[in-house]
Every structure is written in structure tokens, then in C-alpha cells.
Design a protein around this motif. Structure first.
Motif, PDB file in Angstrom:
ATOM      1  N   ASP A 128       1.347  -0.865  -0.163  1.00 60.95           N
ATOM      2  CA  ASP A 128      -0.153  -0.287   0.078  1.00 60.95           C
ATOM      3  C   ASP A 128       1.372   1.213  -0.207  1.00 60.95           C
ATOM      4  O   ASP A 128       1.226   1.635   1.473  1.00 60.95           O
ATOM      5  N   CYS A 129       1.463   1.755  -1.233  1.00 55.33           N
ATOM      6  CA  CYS A 129       2.501   3.159  -1.350  1.00 55.33           C
ATOM      7  C   CYS A 129       1.579   4.370  -0.593  1.00 55.33           C
ATOM      8  O   CYS A 129       2.466   5.129  -0.338  1.00 55.33           O
ATOM      9  N   GLU A 130       0.528   4.330  -0.830  1.00 53.84           N
ATOM     10  CA  GLU A 130      -0.128   5.099  -0.223  1.00 53.84           C
ATOM     11  C   GLU A 130      -0.188   5.823   1.323  1.00 53.84           C
ATOM     12  O   GLU A 130       0.411   6.825   1.881  1.00 53.84           O
ATOM     13  N   MET A 131      -0.043   4.262   1.190  1.00 51.38           N
ATOM     14  CA  MET A 131      -0.694   4.345   3.410  1.00 51.38           C
ATOM     15  C   MET A 131       1.069   4.166   3.559  1.00 51.38           C
ATOM     16  O   MET A 131       1.571   5.135   4.794  1.00 51.38           O
ATOM     17  N   LEU A 132       2.094   4.026   3.319  1.00 53.70           N
ATOM     18  CA  LEU A 132       3.342   4.231   3.580  1.00 53.70           C
ATOM     19  C   LEU A 132       3.973   5.528   3.267  1.00 53.70           C
ATOM     20  O   LEU A 132       4.778   5.751   4.272  1.00 53.70           O
ATOM     21  N   GLY A 133       3.280   6.160   2.124  1.00 55.99           N
ATOM     22  CA  GLY A 133       3.808   7.375   1.972  1.00 55.99           C
ATOM     23  C   GLY A 133       3.538   8.440   3.213  1.00 55.99           C
ATOM     24  O   GLY A 133       3.991   9.320   3.268  1.00 55.99           O
ATOM     25  N   LYS A 134       2.480   8.406   3.652  1.00 59.43           N
ATOM     26  CA  LYS A 134       1.257   8.652   5.063  1.00 59.43           C
ATOM     27  C   LYS A 134       2.639   8.529   5.759  1.00 59.43           C
ATOM     28  O   LYS A 134       2.101   9.564   6.731  1.00 59.43           O
ATOM     29  N   LEU A 135       2.213   6.767   5.965  1.00 57.94           N
ATOM     30  CA  LEU A 135       3.002   7.342   7.349  1.00 57.94           C
ATOM     31  C   LEU A 135       4.243   7.987   7.488  1.00 57.94           C
ATOM     32  O   LEU A 135       5.450   8.311   8.363  1.00 57.94           O
ATOM     33  N   LEU A 136       5.585   7.868   6.404  1.00 57.83           N
ATOM     34  CA  LEU A 136       6.511   8.229   6.062  1.00 57.83           C
ATOM     35  C   LEU A 136       7.277   9.550   6.156  1.00 57.83           C
ATOM     36  O   LEU A 136       7.872  10.680   6.114  1.00 57.83           O
ATOM     37  N   GLY A 261       4.977  -4.209   8.446  1.00 64.68           N
ATOM     38  CA  GLY A 261       3.424  -4.469   9.008  1.00 64.68           C
ATOM     39  C   GLY A 261       2.417  -3.829   8.468  1.00 64.68           C
ATOM     40  O   GLY A 261       0.950  -4.869   8.351  1.00 64.68           O
ATOM     41  N   LYS A 262       1.913  -2.486   8.533  1.00 68.00           N
ATOM     42  CA  LYS A 262       1.073  -2.091   8.369  1.00 68.00           C
ATOM     43  C   LYS A 262       0.410  -1.466   6.809  1.00 68.00           C
ATOM     44  O   LYS A 262      -0.691  -2.058   6.303  1.00 68.00           O
ATOM     45  N   THR A 263       1.515  -1.290   5.702  1.00 72.50           N
ATOM     46  CA  THR A 263       2.017  -1.809   4.643  1.00 72.50           C
ATOM     47  C   THR A 263       1.724  -2.841   3.507  1.00 72.50           C
ATOM     48  O   THR A 263       1.442  -2.309   2.032  1.00 72.50           O
ATOM     49  N   VAL A 264       2.526  -3.809   4.311  1.00 65.64           N
ATOM     50  CA  VAL A 264       2.953  -4.449   3.156  1.00 65.64           C
ATOM     51  C   VAL A 264       1.658  -6.010   3.445  1.00 65.64           C
ATOM     52  O   VAL A 264       2.285  -6.337   4.495  1.00 65.64           O
ATOM     53  N   THR A 265       1.555  -6.681   2.101  1.00 63.83           N
ATOM     54  CA  THR A 265       0.056  -7.722   2.865  1.00 63.83           C
ATOM     55  C   THR A 265       0.846  -9.019   1.982  1.00 63.83           C
ATOM     56  O   THR A 265       1.278  -9.210   0.661  1.00 63.83           O
ATOM     57  N   LYS A 266       1.449  -9.999   2.870  1.00 61.58           N
ATOM     58  CA  LYS A 266       2.500 -11.221   2.146  1.00 61.58           C
ATOM     59  C   LYS A 266       1.553 -12.164   2.203  1.00 61.58           C
ATOM     60  O   LYS A 266       0.478 -12.323   2.212  1.00 61.58           O
ATOM     61  N   ASN A 267       2.523 -12.798   1.655  1.00 63.22           N
ATOM     62  CA  ASN A 267       1.789 -14.269   0.311  1.00 63.22           C
ATOM     63  C   ASN A 267       1.635 -14.834   1.869  1.00 63.22           C
ATOM     64  O   ASN A 267       3.350 -15.704   2.019  1.00 63.22           O
TER      65      ASN A 267
END
Length: 673
Positions: A128-136, A261-267
Motif C-alpha cells: 500500500d504505497c499511499e499508506m506508506l507515504g502517509k506514515l513516512l 506490518g501496516k502497509t505490506v500484505t505478504k503471501n
């Protein structure tokens, strides 16, 4: 007005690919660390705004452990680029974000280009690049650099930031003890008026790591150093690790783990394997890896010197000898040109330069295959496979990366040794790399293998490449137990995901390497051809001579030639050809063309009377191993920072070449007559 962009990122994150896509440049891209050994510049215009793009060396952190890290850090700190584009490999997001955090500490405007998003999807994952951008507090743009996807959005964002002068508000969240220690150091730094505002967070973290170079840079007083040391001691007391470097690194990775943990959905599919994992189970298998590597190399040389390569070479020979030479001859006759111009133009210029150009198709084929192997990710596996072997011999596997690059050209390969932290390992690697068979030696092999080993050309040329590796290992072992005693530095290397090479990328890499060959043919080889013709046709008293054996080259060659008699090729022509190879290895073939006044099939017919298969093989061995060209020597001198070491290197290599060629010829003479 133009603005400056700095491309930063881990090795093999696709940074140089992005640089090429943005600037239209064809900079070299490889799948191992250290390919970009110096920053490169290119220009682009986006939305009417001129941008100067700087491609920095691939680095894992901003710690001053390697020359690349120092180079990148100094550029960002001293040149203050208008915006940093941090390229993150989405398939290795945790490790890549470590550098991202350090870049954010530098306080410069920044964008994160989340690269290789197609591979992320292929792994069954999601970022989730948008979420990661907001967090950073940093824009995060998903891209696939090699396909050009997402680049417009990335450049739109870069132009918006540089033209608006927008201030970014980074949100780095360390644990309580780390942040507390950093705040205490920041308060001490704020006492210094000279401390740059946008670098102060970075200075604080480096001082927490006890980086003395930063304390010197900031000219901290003894009192300030003492107070900072007290802060560090209190910080160390808060953890069981009790080590400042480890604690800060741990704090960064805890923060990264939280972000991921908040932005990446692992397989999380049990037993799930990517295509790369499945291929690696075979290609890097403990038993199968080395045979597969040798088979791949053998097949490559079989194609290059098989019917395809030979057919293309014959076509170029026909073009030069069947069309160009007769046409030029007719022009000279119609112009009633003097006799000596026939010799100069037909023998020296067309014979010399044309003679070397006939090997261009095979060189292009070889570079095509090497580019495919590099772009697909297999060459990184080759380094991994050889690391296992080299480590058993007490050498560092990291040495094999510059050596692999040496298959292309020795000069950048020597520079690639800069990535090695251990000075002894670095020097050792520089000394061994010239044993790898560079592309410039290929015309020599192609010429002699085509004459004396027609049915087994691929196998014979393959043996040259293999011999170079074997000699490098043996010499490395000897040096490792004499001049360079000590433990090898640990070798950590990331294996990139296998990728289907794109046509554009492969063609660019092949052209980049072939362009150097063509430029050399048009400059160095052209000049050498004329010089060789002059020295072959004039005596030391500058009188033109009929008998070339009394020419300048004839006398020089006759003086040197006895040295090569034990090696089986003690003619003055062979001696002079090897001498000219010091300028450029391609000049060996060119010199022979000029000296014998023949090119193509005619040259082959002459050489067939001058050499035997055994002496021809010994000649190839000597050509493989003796001192590299002048350009490589200059590179060795610069990287060693010592003329003495550089001279020692070329003397050692020439000595090894003599001994190995001598052994080949003398032992071979016992079995072959």
C-alpha cells in the motif's frame, strides 16, 4: 533554470535502469553490487523543466564502510540535490527501507520510487504505497523501471517538489530510548551555529553511532564530545546489547518492521515458492550448480564460434575483402596513386582495421549472450556458485564479481573492486582480475582457433576463459598465503529475482560494449595500423626498406623473439604483435595483418605456415595472461594508488603468462609433434 535529481538506492534495485529510462542513456546495468562505481550524470526535460539526473553508486547504508557509501553520502551532503529519488526494490522492502530512513535523516526533499511492483504482484504480495507515504511523510510512487511504468507520475512529483520548494515533514519514529538519546545530542548540536539545519538529524544519528568523522567535521569542542559520549553511555545502558551501532540499527529495523506490518500484505500460502525459488532449486543446487554453469558457458561459446558466428564473420569478410578492397584498389589505380599508397591504404588501413572488424559479429554475439545472462539474473548466481568454491580455497567470493565483469573489459572490472571493504582482498582482486579474458582478446582466439582448431573452435575458446579463472584461483591462493595473509571478509550478496530481459535493455547493453570496440577500431587500432606500417617499412635511419626484417619492427622483434622460442612462437612478427597488444589487445591481430600484408583468408594461410596447433595454443595462452592494455594499467595504478603495486601487478601477470605458456608448449611437445 535546471534542477538536480539524485538517484539513490541499494545495489541491484533498478537504479541505473531508471537512470537510463529517464535520460535515454545507455549506462551499464548489472545484477550485482558495485557496477555503478562512480556517479553518472544525464539530462532530461519533463513538463518543460530541465532536470540534471545523477546516478549515485548502489549502497546499503550511509555508513563510511565502502568508497561507494562515502561517494554517495558526500554528494548528497555537499552538493545538496534539489530532490532525492530513493529507489526501493519492492521485493526486498525491509532491507531497502534501511537506507530510506538514513536518507530521510539527511533532511533533503525526497520521493520514494517503489520499483519492481510487477515482481511484487507475481509473489502474490501487495504494498500500500499511499499508506506508506502517509506514515513516512514522503511521496511513494509505484513503478516498474525496466518497463517504464509509473515514470511519468514519478517525474510529475519530482517536478512539483523542485518547483514548489515544498517543505516535507518526515516522520521517523524510533523507540523511546533511541529518540531520547537523539534529542539530547540534537540539543548539544544546536549550540553550534555552523551546524546545517537540514543535516542535523543525520549528524545526531551518526554521532550516536560514535562516527568520529562527523565530530571532526562539525568541529565539536572537547566538552561537547564528552557530553555526547555521556549520552551514548546512558543510551547503551538501556539495552542488553550494550552496543551503540547495534542498538541504533535495531531501532531502525523495529521501525521498518512496524511500517511493513501496516502497509505490506505478504503471501502466507504454506510452501509457496516463486518462480525464482523454483529455478534456484536447480540452478544453485549444491551438486548441479557448477556443471550447469560450465554447460551454459560452453553452449554460449559453441554458438558464438559455431555455424552462426562463423557465417556472420564470413559475411563481413566478404564485404571487406570482396567489395570494399577491390573498390578502393580501382580508385587508387584510376588516380594513378604511387605504389607506397597502395600498401599504406590496402595493407595498413583496410587490412589492419578491416581485419579486426571481421570479428565484430562474434563479439556482438558474445556480448549479446552475456547481456542476457546478466539481465536475467543468472550472472549473480554465477558469483554465488563461485563463492562457494572460492571460499573453500580461502579466497573471498566477492572477488568473483569484478572478475565476471572482466569478461567484458578489465578497466571497469578493476574499478568494481572498490566495493570491497578489506584492503588486502581489494588489492588481491585487482591483481587477479586482468587474468579474466576481456572482449578485446576475443579476435586473437577467433583467429587462431579458426585456423588450427576449426572443428572445435567453441571448445578451444571456452578453454581460454576457463584457464583464466583457474590461473586466477591458483595465483590468488599463492598470494593469499604469502603477501595477503589474513581472513577473507564475509561475502553477503543478494540474488535478484529472475527476470525476462527486455529487448531494449539487452540491445543497449550489447551496443554499449560493442560501441567501445568500434570506437577503438576507429581510433587506437587505426593509429596503430599506420604506426605498424611505418615501423615495418622504415629503418631506424628513416629510409624505406624492401625487406621488413631490417625495418624498425624487424630489428626490435628480432631482439625480443628469442625469449619466445621456448614457447613455440619465436618469430619477430609474433614478438612485435604481442608488443603492440600492450596498447590494445585487438592490435595483436591488426599488427599481424599489417606485418604479413594480408587479411582474412590470406592471413590465415600465412599463419598456418608460421605456427603449429600447439604453438598457436601457447600463443593464445600468453595473450590471455600477459599484462593488460595501457588503459587497464592506468586503472590499476589509480585504484592501487601506487605505481609500485601497479608495476608489480603487470610484472607478475607477464611472468605467470610466460610460465603457463611455457608449460603448455613444453609439456604438449611431449605428446604432440
Amino acid at each position: 533554470m535546471s534542477y538536480t535529481i539524485a538517484l539513490a538506492g541499494n545495489p541491484n534495485c533498478g537504479k541505473t535502469t531508471l537512470f537510463n529510462e529517464l535520460t535515454g542513456s545507455n549506462q551499464y546495468v548489472g545484477n550485482w553490487a558495485g557496477v555503478t562505481v562512480e556517479k553518472k550524470e544525464g539530462k532530461t526535460v519533463h513538463n518543460g523543466v530541465e532536470l540534471l539526473v545523477n546516478d549515485l553508486p548502489g549502497i546499503y547504508s550511509l555508513s563510511p564502510y565502502t568508497m561507494e557509501e562515502v561517494c554517495a553520502r558526500d554528494y548528497i551532503m555537499n552538493d545538496d540535490p534539489d530532490v532525492i529519488i530513493d529507489i526501493v526494490d519492492g521485493t526486498n522492502i525491509e532491507r531497502n527501507l534501511y537506507l530510506t530512513i538514513q536518507l530521510m535523516e539527511l533532511g533533503r526533499p525526497m520521493i520514494i520510487a517503489m520499483n519492481m511492483m510487477d515482481d511484487v504482484v507475481q509473489k502474490g504480495e501487495h504494498i500500500d504505497c499511499e499508506m506508506l507515504g502517509k506514515l513516512l511523510g514522503v511521496p511513494v510512487i509505484p513503478i516498474v523501471a525496466r518497463k517504464g511504468e509509473g515514470l511519468k507520475q514519478l517525474m510529475d512529483e519530482a517536478v512539483r517538489i523542485v518547483t514548489s520548494g515544498e517543505q516535507q515533514h518526515y516522520q521517523i519514529k524510533y523507540d523511546y530510548n533511541t529518540q531520547n538519546a537523539l534529542n539530547d545530542i540534537l540539543l548539544i548540536l544546536l549550540e553550534n551555529k555552523s551546524t546545517s539545519d537540514h543535516h542535523i538529524q543525520f549528524y545526531a544519528s551518526k554521532l550516536l553511532e560514535a562516527d568520529s568523522s562527523i565530530a571532526d567535521l562539525l568541529k565539536l569542542t572537547d566538552s561537547q564530545r564528552k557530553r555526547i559520549e555521556d549520552v551514548i553511555l546512558r543510551y547503551e545502558a538501556t539495552s542488553q546489547y550494550g552496543d551503540r551501532d547495534t542498538m541504533l540499527a535495531d531501532a531502525r529495523y523495529k521501525y521498518i518492521t512496524e511500517l511493513v506490518g501496516k502497509t505490506v500484505t505478504k503471501n502466507t500460502t504454506p510452501g509457496y515458492l516463486t518462480k525464482s525459488d523454483k529455478i534456484d532449486r536447480i540452478v544453485t543446487n549444491r551438486v548441479l550448480a557448477l556443471p550447469i554453469f560450465l554447460l551454459v558457458m560452453f553452449l554460449m561459446f559453441s554458438v558464438v564460434f559455431g555455424p552462426i558466428g562463423e557465417g556472420l564473420k564470413a559475411a563481413v569478410e566478404w564485404l571487406i575483402n570482396g567489395l570494399i578492397t577491390p573498390a578502393v584498389e580501382r580508385i587508387l589505380i584510376s588516380a594513378d596513386a604511387p605504389a607506397w599508397t597502395f600498401s599504406l591504404i590496402l595493407d595498413a588501413v583496410i587490412g589492419g582495421v578491416g581485419g579486426i572488424l571481421t570479428f565484430l559479429p562474434q563479439i556482438m554475439l558474445l556480448f549479446l549472450f552475456l547481456s542476457i545472462l546478466e539481465d536475467s539474473g543468472y550472472m549473480a548466481r554465477a558469483a554465488f556458485i563461485m563463492d562457494r568454491l572460492l571460499r573453500k580455497l580461502g579466497l573471498t567470493g566477492k572477488s568473483f564479481i569484478p572478475m565476471l565483469m572482466g569478461f567484458g573489459c578489465t578497466t571497469p572490472a578493476v574499478m568494481a573492486a572498490r566495493t570491497m571493504e578489506n584492503d588486502k582482498d581489494r588489492k588481491l582482486t585487482i591483481m587477479l582480475t586482468p587474468f579474466m579474458s576481456c572482449g578485446a582478446r576475443l579476435p586473437i582466439y577467433a583467429l587462431f582457433a579458426g585456423i588450427f582448431f576449426e572443428e572445435h573452435q567453441g571448445l578451444v575458446v571456452f578453454s581460454m576463459y576457463l584457464l583464466g579463472i583457474v590461473v586466477a584461483i591458483v595465483v590468488g591462493l599463492i598470494l593469499k598465503h604469502t603477501l595477503f595473509k589474513g581472513n577473507a571478509a564475509p561475502f553477503v550478496m543478494e540474488l535478484p529475482t529472475y527476470r525476462m530481459p527486455t529487448l531494449k535493455s539487452t540491445m543497449l547493453h550489447m551496443w554499449d560494449k560493442c560501441k567501445g570496440f568500434l570506437v577503438k577500431a576507429g581510433t587506437v587500432i587505426f593509429s596503430m595500423s599506420i604506426l605498424v606500417w611505418i615501423m615495418q617499412n622504415f629503418s631506424f635511419s628513416l629510409n624505406m626498406v624492401e625487406d621488413s626484417s631490417i625495418s624498425m619492427f624487424g630489428q626490435i622483434g628480432a631482439f625480443i623473439a628469442p625469449v619466445f622460442i621456448p614457447l613455440g612462437f619465436g618469430t619477430w612478427q609474433a614478438a612485435v604483435a604481442l608488443l603492440s597488444g600492450i596498447v590494445a589487445k585487438e592490435a595483436v591481430v591488426t599488427t599481424m595483418s599489417v606485418l604479413y600484408g594480408a587479411g582474412g583468408l590470406a592471413l590465415q594461410a600465412v599463419l598456418a605456415t608460421q605456427f603449429t596447433p600447439l604453438s598457436a595454443y601457447a600463443f593464445m595462452v600468453f595473450s590471455l595472461l600477459y599484462m593488460p592494455c595501457i588503459a587497464a594499467f592506468v586503472s590499476i595504478r589509480r585504484e592501487m594508488n601506487s605505481l609500485k603495486w601497479a608495476l608489480a601487478t603487470v610484472l607478475m601477470e607477464t611472468g605467470v603468462a610466460y610460465v603457463v605458456a611455457l608449460l603448455v608448449y613444453q609439456i604438449g611437445s611431449l605428446f604432440v609433434r
